[in-house]
Structures are given as structure tokens and as C-alpha cells.
Design a protein around this motif. Structure first.
Motif, PDB file in Angstrom:
ATOM      1  N   ILE A 140       0.853  -1.184   0.000  1.00 40.52           N
ATOM      2  CA  ILE A 140       0.000   0.000   0.000  1.00 40.52           C
ATOM      3  C   ILE A 140       0.894   1.240   0.000  1.00 40.52           C
ATOM      4  N   GLY A 141       1.983   1.183   0.774  1.00 40.28           N
ATOM      5  CA  GLY A 141       2.957   2.268   0.752  1.00 40.28           C
ATOM      6  C   GLY A 141       3.592   2.431  -0.616  1.00 40.28           C
ATOM      7  N   VAL A 142       3.873   1.313  -1.274  1.00 39.31           N
ATOM      8  CA  VAL A 142       4.422   1.370  -2.629  1.00 39.31           C
ATOM      9  C   VAL A 142       3.444   2.071  -3.572  1.00 39.31           C
ATOM     10  N   LEU A 143       2.158   1.762  -3.419  1.00 42.16           N
ATOM     11  CA  LEU A 143       1.145   2.391  -4.268  1.00 42.16           C
ATOM     12  C   LEU A 143       1.086   3.896  -4.026  1.00 42.16           C
ATOM     13  N   VAL A 144       1.102   4.297  -2.750  1.00 39.88           N
ATOM     14  CA  VAL A 144       1.074   5.720  -2.414  1.00 39.88           C
ATOM     15  C   VAL A 144       2.322   6.417  -2.942  1.00 39.88           C
ATOM     16  N   PHE A 147       2.193   7.327  -6.597  1.00 38.82           N
ATOM     17  CA  PHE A 147       1.471   8.564  -6.878  1.00 38.82           C
ATOM     18  C   PHE A 147       2.342   9.787  -6.590  1.00 38.82           C
ATOM     19  N   CYS A 148       3.031   9.733  -5.454  1.00 38.89           N
ATOM     20  CA  CYS A 148       3.701  10.933  -4.949  1.00 38.89           C
ATOM     21  C   CYS A 148       5.051  11.197  -5.601  1.00 38.89           C
ATOM     22  N   ARG A 317       6.717  11.477 -18.755  1.00 37.89           N
ATOM     23  CA  ARG A 317       7.713  10.409 -18.718  1.00 37.89           C
ATOM     24  C   ARG A 317       7.931   9.909 -17.292  1.00 37.89           C
ATOM     25  N   SER A 318       8.041  10.832 -16.341  1.00 40.40           N
ATOM     26  CA  SER A 318       8.287  10.425 -14.954  1.00 40.40           C
ATOM     27  C   SER A 318       7.108   9.677 -14.378  1.00 40.40           C
ATOM     28  N   TRP A 323       4.698   4.397 -12.640  1.00 33.96           N
ATOM     29  CA  TRP A 323       3.618   3.393 -12.641  1.00 33.96           C
ATOM     30  C   TRP A 323       4.076   2.073 -13.248  1.00 33.96           C
ATOM     31  N   GLY A 324       4.856   2.140 -14.311  1.00 35.56           N
ATOM     32  CA  GLY A 324       5.309   0.910 -14.957  1.00 35.56           C
ATOM     33  C   GLY A 324       6.179   0.068 -14.041  1.00 35.56           C
TER      34      GLY A 324
END
Length: 343
Positions: A140-144, A147-148, A317-318, A323-324
Motif C-alpha cells: 500500500i505504501g508502494v502504491l502511495v 502517486f507521490c 515520462r516520470s 507506474w510501470g
């Protein structure tokens, strides 16, 4: 302004500057590798059974077979992990067939580990869901962080975002070793997940923007990935020699401090500086790179204006890169983590 790639062609494809950036940013992926899978060892579940108050022997000691029922696990008969026989009130030695939960805690085998977070906080039986959920908290931290990280690196710069995330990851990983509760462990592990993916993606973007076209491809598919896999490979070596989870976690986190000197060797991305209108700083970095490559740069490298299209392309690009790589890591690490737990 001319195309950036065309502008810096005088630097060459693979000089000392490019080699240094390639090696340092690739090596920075090693901690990401072993931190992603550290829960395999930190949260492993050793063999265990109920504790019986008047039996003080270790796991599987004499007397337990009379006090604890048996069960089958993967075709093997073992002492029940979550039940024990109920004691009759009129006799200290007589037991009936009624069973009860592990009211006095558990006895864990120390054949493989001295301790894990499971033995530390008794994450078994009714609390068994907490061990795998800890890894969920990390992702979940990886997902957040996914985004950030792109937003922050576009706002404050690749370099400051990378080193801030790396510093926070190392500090939290060190504090993780002295966690006083499972809740504290999860909170810190969440922050580590955020910072780990932030440093990983920002390093990938920074390398892509600093390196030439040919080096960029190798950096993305070989340099970073090979060092990430190296982190995977050295984790079992640490776990083999360090069987206590707190000591293991501390040993893994200390390696992060070795990356502090990189601040003086890895520059900010000239591409990002150009999108911010900071052309003089970008030109200074290119001139320093040219000096390292023993190349005389032209007198006027960049024009004073820059294109808004360049800024939007770098932002996209960033975000796409973040996300990839997040999707790739979440799938691969989850498969590796649970592969050994399939009966």
C-alpha cells in the motif's frame, strides 16, 4: 531551444561521466531488492505449539505429546499449533479429550530462527492474518509512493526527491529494528514502502535523463534490474548468518548510509532544470560533465528560452515510468514471496 539530445551530442555516448552515473544509480537499486523481500525472513513462521505452564522444555520436548493433540500438516503428523488438552480441576496430571486454545502462549522452534516478528508478537492462530497483512501494508505504501514520487520529483527536482526518499527509507528501516509493537512495525513498514518506490523510480528517471540514448537503454533493462536482483541474492546470505530479526533488519538498513556520498557525485537532471527555466544551472552541469569527459564544450550550450512542450513530456515520462516499474515490482515480488508458501 534546440532538441536537448542534439544539444548535448558533444558529450559523447559513453564517457567517464556517463559511466559514473550509470554505476552509481544502478548500485542504488541494491537496497530496494533486499528490502522488498526481507519480510520472507523477518516474518517467517517457525514450527510452534501451545505452551503448557508446568512444562518448561523447549519446542517438542518431553511431555508435550501428552498435553497437546496432534494434527496433520502436509502429510506429516505434528503437535497441534493452536490447541491443547484441557486440564481437569481435580488432577494435575489427568487430561480429558476436551481441548482449548493456547491460553499461556506458544513455544516456537529455534532450529531455524532465533526470533522473527511472528515469535516476537505471537502472530499465529487467531492472529495469523497479521503476518501476511504486514506485506500488504508495505505494498500500500508502494502504491502511495507511486502517486507521490513523480509529482514531487517534478515539483522539487529529481535529485532532492531521490536523496530525501533514500534518507527517509534508511532512517525508518533503522527504527524498524527497535519496533515495540506490531502496529509500530506496520506504520514504519508503510513509510519504507513509500520511500523505497520513490527512490527507485526517481533514480530510474534521473539516470534516463542524465545518460545518452544508448546508455539509457542498457541502464533501464540491465543496470538497474541486475543490481535489484543482486539485492535479492544477498538477502539470503544476511539471513543465513543473522537469525534474529532485529539484528538482521539493522544490518540491512545500515547499508543505506553508504549512499550518502553519492550526493556529491550525482547532479540534478539538466532536463528538469531546463523545464524550470534554470538554464544556467543546467549549463553548469553539462560543462562539468564535459570537463570530466575531457571535452571542450561550445561557448553557448543552451538558449535562454525553453519550450513548455519539453516540460509536459518530462512530467508524463516520470509518471509513466513510476507506474510501470511499480506494477512490475508488485507482481514479481508478490509471486516470489508466496511461491514458497504454496503447499
Amino acid at each position: 531551444m534546440r532538441d536537448y539530445e542534439e544539444t548535448i551530442t558533444f558529450l559523447g555516448e559513453w564517457g567517464p561521466f556517463q559511466r559514473l552515473i550509470y554505476i552509481l544509480l544502478s548500485l542504488s537499486a541494491i537496497p530496494n531488492g533486499y528490502m522488498s523481500l526481507s519480510m520472507v525472513f523477518l516474518g517467517d513462521i517457525p514450527p510452534h505449539h501451545c505452551r503448557v505452564p508446568f512444562l518448561n522444555s523447549s519446542y517438542g520436548g518431553l511431555g508435550y505429546n501428552l498435553s497437546i493433540p496432534t494434527e496433520e500438516l502436509k502429510g506429516e503428523t505434528i503437535l497441534s499449533r493452536c490447541r491443547r488438552y484441557s486440564e481437569q480441576e481435580d488432577s494435575d496430571a489427568a487430561y480429558r479429550n476436551d481441548t482449548e486454545g493456547c491460553l499461556d502462549g506458544w513455544v516456537f522452534s529455534k532450529e531455524r530462527y532465533v526470533s522473527t516478528i511472528v515469535t516476537e508478537w505471537n502472530l499465529v492462530c487467531d492472529e495469523a492474518w497479521k503476518a501476511p497483512f504486514t506485506l500488504t501494508v508495505f505494498f500500500i505504501g508502494v502504491l502511495v509512493g507511486s502517486f507521490c514520487s513523480g509529482i514531487l520529483s517534478d515539483r522539487y527536482g529529481r535529485k532532492i526527491t531521490y536523496f530525501s526518499a533514500k534518507a527517509m527509507e534508511t532512517i525508518c528501516a533503522s527504527i524498524l529494528a527497535i519496533s515495540q509493537s506490531w502496529e509500530m512495525f506496520c506504520a514504519l513498514y508503510f513509510v519504507i514502502g513509500v520511500m523505497q518506490i520513490s527512490s527507485y523510480c526517481t533514480a530510474f528517471i534521473l539516470g534516463s535523463e542524465l545518460l545518452s540514448k544508448s546508455a539509457r537503454v542498457s541502464f533501464g533493462i540491465l543496470g538497474v534490474c541486475l543490481c535489484f536482483a543482486t539485492g535479492y541474492a544477498i538477502l539470503p546470505l544476511f539471513a543465513y548468518f543473522i537469525r534474529d530479526w532485529r539484528t538482521l533488519q539493522l544490518a540491512l538498513s545500515v547499508l543505506g548510509f553508504l549512499y550518502i556520498p553519492l550526493w556529491w557525485y550525482i547532479p540534478e537532471s539538466p532536463r528538469w532544470l531546463i523545464t524550470q527555466g534554470r538554464l544556467q544551472e543546467a549549463e553548469a552541469i553539462i560543462r562539468a560533465a564535459a570537463k570530466k569527459n575531457a571535452i571542450t564544450p561550445p561557448e553557448d550550450i543552451f538558449q535562454l528560452e525553453h519550450s513548455a512542450d519539453t516540460k509536459s513530456r518530462d512530467t508524463l515520462r516520470s509518471q509513466v515510468a513510476a507506474w510501470g516499474w511499480t506494477l512490475h515490482r508488485m507482481v514479481s515480488v508478490t509471486v516470489l514471496h508466496y511461491e514458497g508458501k504454496v503447499p
